[in-house]
Enzyme design. Sequence first.
Site, PDB file in Angstrom:
ATOM      1  N   LYS A  39     -28.936-107.416 -31.565  1.00  0.00           N
ATOM      2  CA  LYS A  39     -29.610-107.188 -30.287  1.00  0.00           C
ATOM      3  C   LYS A  39     -30.974-106.538 -30.534  1.00  0.00           C
ATOM      4  CE  LYS A  39     -29.827-103.839 -27.307  1.00  0.00           C
ATOM      5  NZ  LYS A  39     -31.211-103.916 -26.815  1.00  0.00           N
ATOM      6  N   GLY A  56     -32.605 -96.348 -34.209  1.00  0.00           N
ATOM      7  CA  GLY A  56     -33.119 -95.936 -32.902  1.00  0.00           C
ATOM      8  C   GLY A  56     -33.076 -94.432 -32.767  1.00  0.00           C
ATOM      9  N   SER A  57     -32.900 -93.967 -31.550  1.00  0.00           N
ATOM     10  CA  SER A  57     -32.974 -92.523 -31.313  1.00  0.00           C
ATOM     11  C   SER A  57     -31.701 -91.811 -31.786  1.00  0.00           C
ATOM     12  CB  SER A  57     -33.169 -92.268 -29.818  1.00  0.00           C
ATOM     13  OG  SER A  57     -32.069 -92.779 -29.105  1.00  0.00           O
ATOM     14  N   THR A  58     -31.847 -90.544 -32.108  1.00  0.00           N
ATOM     15  CA  THR A  58     -30.701 -89.741 -32.542  1.00  0.00           C
ATOM     16  C   THR A  58     -29.673 -89.654 -31.417  1.00  0.00           C
ATOM     17  OG1 THR A  58     -32.036 -88.526 -34.102  1.00  0.00           O
ATOM     18  CG2 THR A  58     -30.046 -87.428 -33.359  1.00  0.00           C
ATOM     19  N   GLU A  59     -30.183 -89.590 -30.176  1.00  0.00           N
ATOM     20  CA  GLU A  59     -29.293 -89.487 -29.013  1.00  0.00           C
ATOM     21  C   GLU A  59     -28.330 -90.687 -28.939  1.00  0.00           C
ATOM     22  OE1 GLU A  59     -31.747 -89.550 -25.603  1.00  0.00           O
ATOM     23  OE2 GLU A  59     -30.057 -89.395 -24.225  1.00  0.00           O
ATOM     24  N   GLY A 107     -27.769 -92.794 -31.357  1.00  0.00           N
ATOM     25  CA  GLY A 107     -27.008 -92.796 -32.611  1.00  0.00           C
ATOM     26  C   GLY A 107     -25.746 -91.959 -32.493  1.00  0.00           C
ATOM     27  N   GLU A 150     -29.763 -95.226 -38.659  1.00  0.00           N
ATOM     28  CA  GLU A 150     -31.093 -94.816 -39.103  1.00  0.00           C
ATOM     29  C   GLU A 150     -31.796 -94.278 -37.866  1.00  0.00           C
ATOM     30  OE1 GLU A 150     -34.600 -94.487 -39.491  1.00  0.00           O
ATOM     31  OE2 GLU A 150     -34.893 -96.632 -39.876  1.00  0.00           O
ATOM     32  N   CYS A 208     -40.391 -93.925 -37.321  1.00  0.00           N
ATOM     33  CA  CYS A 208     -39.389 -92.856 -37.481  1.00  0.00           C
ATOM     34  C   CYS A 208     -39.748 -91.924 -38.630  1.00  0.00           C
ATOM     35  CB  CYS A 208     -38.006 -93.456 -37.668  1.00  0.00           C
ATOM     36  SG  CYS A 208     -37.963 -94.754 -38.892  1.00  0.00           S
ATOM     37  N   GLU A 244     -39.263 -85.273 -31.942  1.00  0.00           N
ATOM     38  CA  GLU A 244     -39.940 -86.515 -32.300  1.00  0.00           C
ATOM     39  C   GLU A 244     -40.730 -87.012 -31.087  1.00  0.00           C
ATOM     40  OE1 GLU A 244     -37.433 -90.043 -33.005  1.00  0.00           O
ATOM     41  OE2 GLU A 244     -38.583 -90.347 -34.828  1.00  0.00           O
TER      42      GLU A 244
HETATM   43  P1  NDP Z   1     -33.006 -96.114 -28.189  1.00  0.00           P
HETATM   44  O1  NDP Z   1     -32.283 -95.403 -29.265  1.00  0.00           O
HETATM   45  O2  NDP Z   1     -32.496 -96.016 -26.793  1.00  0.00           O
HETATM   46  O3  NDP Z   1     -33.073 -97.682 -28.515  1.00  0.00           O
HETATM   47  C1  NDP Z   1     -32.771 -98.289 -29.744  1.00  0.00           C
HETATM   48  C2  NDP Z   1     -31.929 -99.530 -29.501  1.00  0.00           C
HETATM   49  O4  NDP Z   1     -30.627 -99.176 -29.037  1.00  0.00           O
HETATM   50  C3  NDP Z   1     -32.476-100.472 -28.460  1.00  0.00           C
HETATM   51  O5  NDP Z   1     -32.188-101.794 -28.819  1.00  0.00           O
HETATM   52  C4  NDP Z   1     -31.694-100.051 -27.226  1.00  0.00           C
HETATM   53  O6  NDP Z   1     -31.716-100.984 -26.193  1.00  0.00           O
HETATM   54  C5  NDP Z   1     -30.333 -99.831 -27.820  1.00  0.00           C
HETATM   55  N1  NDP Z   1     -29.438 -98.974 -27.035  1.00  0.00           N
HETATM   56  C6  NDP Z   1     -29.740 -98.076 -26.054  1.00  0.00           C
HETATM   57  N2  NDP Z   1     -28.629 -97.454 -25.620  1.00  0.00           N
HETATM   58  C7  NDP Z   1     -27.591 -97.948 -26.345  1.00  0.00           C
HETATM   59  C8  NDP Z   1     -26.191 -97.690 -26.383  1.00  0.00           C
HETATM   60  N3  NDP Z   1     -25.613 -96.784 -25.596  1.00  0.00           N
HETATM   61  N4  NDP Z   1     -25.425 -98.388 -27.266  1.00  0.00           N
HETATM   62  C9  NDP Z   1     -25.986 -99.283 -28.101  1.00  0.00           C
HETATM   63  N5  NDP Z   1     -27.301 -99.572 -28.102  1.00  0.00           N
HETATM   64  C10 NDP Z   1     -28.106 -98.916 -27.252  1.00  0.00           C
HETATM   65  O7  NDP Z   1     -34.503 -95.704 -28.236  1.00  0.00           O
HETATM   66  P2  NDP Z   1     -35.575 -95.820 -27.040  1.00  0.00           P
HETATM   67  O8  NDP Z   1     -36.189 -97.132 -27.125  1.00  0.00           O
HETATM   68  O9  NDP Z   1     -34.981 -95.438 -25.727  1.00  0.00           O
HETATM   69  O10 NDP Z   1     -36.602 -94.678 -27.460  1.00  0.00           O
HETATM   70  C11 NDP Z   1     -36.341 -93.324 -27.111  1.00  0.00           C
HETATM   71  C12 NDP Z   1     -36.809 -92.396 -28.205  1.00  0.00           C
HETATM   72  O11 NDP Z   1     -36.078 -92.673 -29.395  1.00  0.00           O
HETATM   73  C13 NDP Z   1     -38.248 -92.604 -28.607  1.00  0.00           C
HETATM   74  O12 NDP Z   1     -39.097 -91.856 -27.811  1.00  0.00           O
HETATM   75  C14 NDP Z   1     -38.249 -92.139 -30.020  1.00  0.00           C
HETATM   76  O13 NDP Z   1     -38.415 -90.758 -30.070  1.00  0.00           O
HETATM   77  C15 NDP Z   1     -36.882 -92.496 -30.521  1.00  0.00           C
HETATM   78  N6  NDP Z   1     -36.847 -93.749 -31.307  1.00  0.00           N
HETATM   79  C16 NDP Z   1     -36.690 -93.636 -32.632  1.00  0.00           C
HETATM   80  C17 NDP Z   1     -36.677 -94.751 -33.416  1.00  0.00           C
HETATM   81  C18 NDP Z   1     -36.511 -94.638 -34.870  1.00  0.00           C
HETATM   82  O14 NDP Z   1     -36.652 -95.615 -35.576  1.00  0.00           O
HETATM   83  N7  NDP Z   1     -36.219 -93.465 -35.374  1.00  0.00           N
HETATM   84  C19 NDP Z   1     -36.861 -96.089 -32.863  1.00  0.00           C
HETATM   85  C20 NDP Z   1     -36.974 -96.111 -31.429  1.00  0.00           C
HETATM   86  C21 NDP Z   1     -36.981 -94.969 -30.705  1.00  0.00           C
HETATM   87  P3  NDP Z   1     -32.976-100.923 -25.194  1.00  0.00           P
HETATM   88  O15 NDP Z   1     -34.093-101.541 -25.911  1.00  0.00           O
HETATM   89  O16 NDP Z   1     -32.622-101.687 -24.049  1.00  0.00           O
HETATM   90  O17 NDP Z   1     -33.185 -99.475 -24.846  1.00  0.00           O
END
Ligand code: NDP
Length: 491
Positions: free
Chosen positions: A197, A249-252, A254, A271, A305, A402
């Site tokens: 996805k 993606g985000s730690t939250e 994760g 990651e 990141c 971050e």
């Molecule tokens: P997210 O962690 O929400 O998104 C990463 C991916 O996970 C996207 O494909 C997202 O879909 C998907 N996702 C969201 N919620 C869920 C869930 N409950 N279960 C499974 N998959 C999910 O990051 P955001 O895009 O919301 O960014 C928010 C913050 O996160 C940023 O401001 C940044 O600080 C951090 N971030 C860090 C990254 C890194 O590589 N360390 C990368 C991206 C963000 P969708 O696209 O629809 O949200």
Amino acid sequence: MAERAAETIRPRRGGVFEYAPAPESRSIVDIKSSYGLFIAGEFVESIDGRPFKTISPATEEVLAEVTEAGPQDVDRAISSARAAYTAYWAPMRPADRSKYLFRIARIIQERSRELAVLESLDNGKPIRESRDVDIPLVAAHFFYYAGWADKLPYAGFGPNPRPLGVAGQVIPWNFPLLMLAWKIAPALACGNTVVLKPAETTPLTALTFAEICQQADLPPGVVNIVTGAGDTGRALVEHQDVDKVAFTGSTEVGRLIARSVAGSGKKVTLELGGKAANIIFDDAAIDQAVEGVVNGIFFNQGHVCCAGSRLLVQESVYDEVLTSLKRRLATLRVGDPLDKNTDIGAINSAEQLDRIRKLSEIGEEEGAERWSPPCELPDRGFWFAPTIFTGVSQAHRIAREEIFGPVLSVLSFRTPDEAVEKANNTPYGLSAGVWTEKGSRILSIAQRLRAGVVWANTFNKFDPSSPFGGYKESGYGREGGRHGLEAYLDV
Ligand code: NDP
């Protein structure tokens, strides 16, 4: 000719030349008005999803309508991946799997210009980066793991490493196609099939990758792409027939994923975020270090990141570094991502812009001093000027959280011990940078930094053969290199 040159290259404030626009043509890209889901080798209509629009963050222009996959769509994609895994991908001769991966790598090279333009349109990153960094690395990842596919018994994981099954992979929007490559190339090389996805705001290169799979004649179901938002991601990682979850993606999010898969027997790699320290010692080559700092935090608008978002400068060179840094920032060009002269493109989404703005306001409220060079921002789209904060203390939120944008927090230190202590004073542990002329200091400091990657006299350098991953809240597992195979093997 001389007249034209005089017209197009005008000296700008500060004696720096203004460049005439040099836009990359977008005619090479054929964006369809709408896309279905890529399941079992075909683009199919959704069963229980709904359409949504993907826009260009630089202009807010609608680029295409894509599908938000529902639970039944996800289920169908996973069934297709399972069928492909059992029927042909796992039993296939490893050398044949390797051929498919080499073929995909070569097609990516052939279509690299198209992919770079598409990535810049959908993500907002400068074409200079998508063309010279993202897409070459995408091809390199497929080449690298194609080479491993028939050598797995020699990778150090025992004589008969086996694939895990179906991998559910969720990626973010900052490096859309590169994150896809990090996930799909090792998974396929090890004999797994995947459902991926892409992020809601950047689905287009993943959908073009689906076309590349068709072009490479990849057996149907080996790669499935389901577009959508967080709910689609959740349905994918929580599905009971997924054997392996890979998330960036985000730690939250994760944390949510770690909780939801706990006890399920699924193998997981996460990651997550970072708040990397870039440390400049007083014996460093200052101009080189300043260039590295700029690359460390303003590359990809700071949506990285492992960005060097905390600059630690030794007090004796603090003023010199700050002066050089400000001078250099005044030369950065912010604007049209498709312009080959652009250094900083658009912020990926209105939500992310809002987050960067809020955290920057908090930085001011907490007493840090904010500075940006004079910088005209386009009227439409999502933009944020390169920003540095000085007078930052470790307690400030801009030093701990971050921001994921073009914002640098500057702190100072006196001794190497203090530098290490400050650098490690973070819940994250993804990357760090050290700038010094002494090799012995690089080695001693690098050993003490709790970060997955430590760059010395450089920053943000990536190679498919080198493992990447974090400590603490930056997640677990390694991607890239020989280590990256382990995440996709039953060892
Ligand atoms: P997210 O962690 O929400 O998104 C990463 C991916 O996970 C996207 O494909 C997202 O879909 C998907 N996702 C969201 N919620 C869920 C869930 N409950 N279960 C499974 N998959 C999910 O990051 P955001 O895009 O919301 O960014 C928010 C913050 O996160 C940023 O401001 C940044 O600080 C951090 N971030 C860090 C990254 C890194 O590589 N360390 C990368 C991206 C963000 P969708 O696209 O629809 O949200």
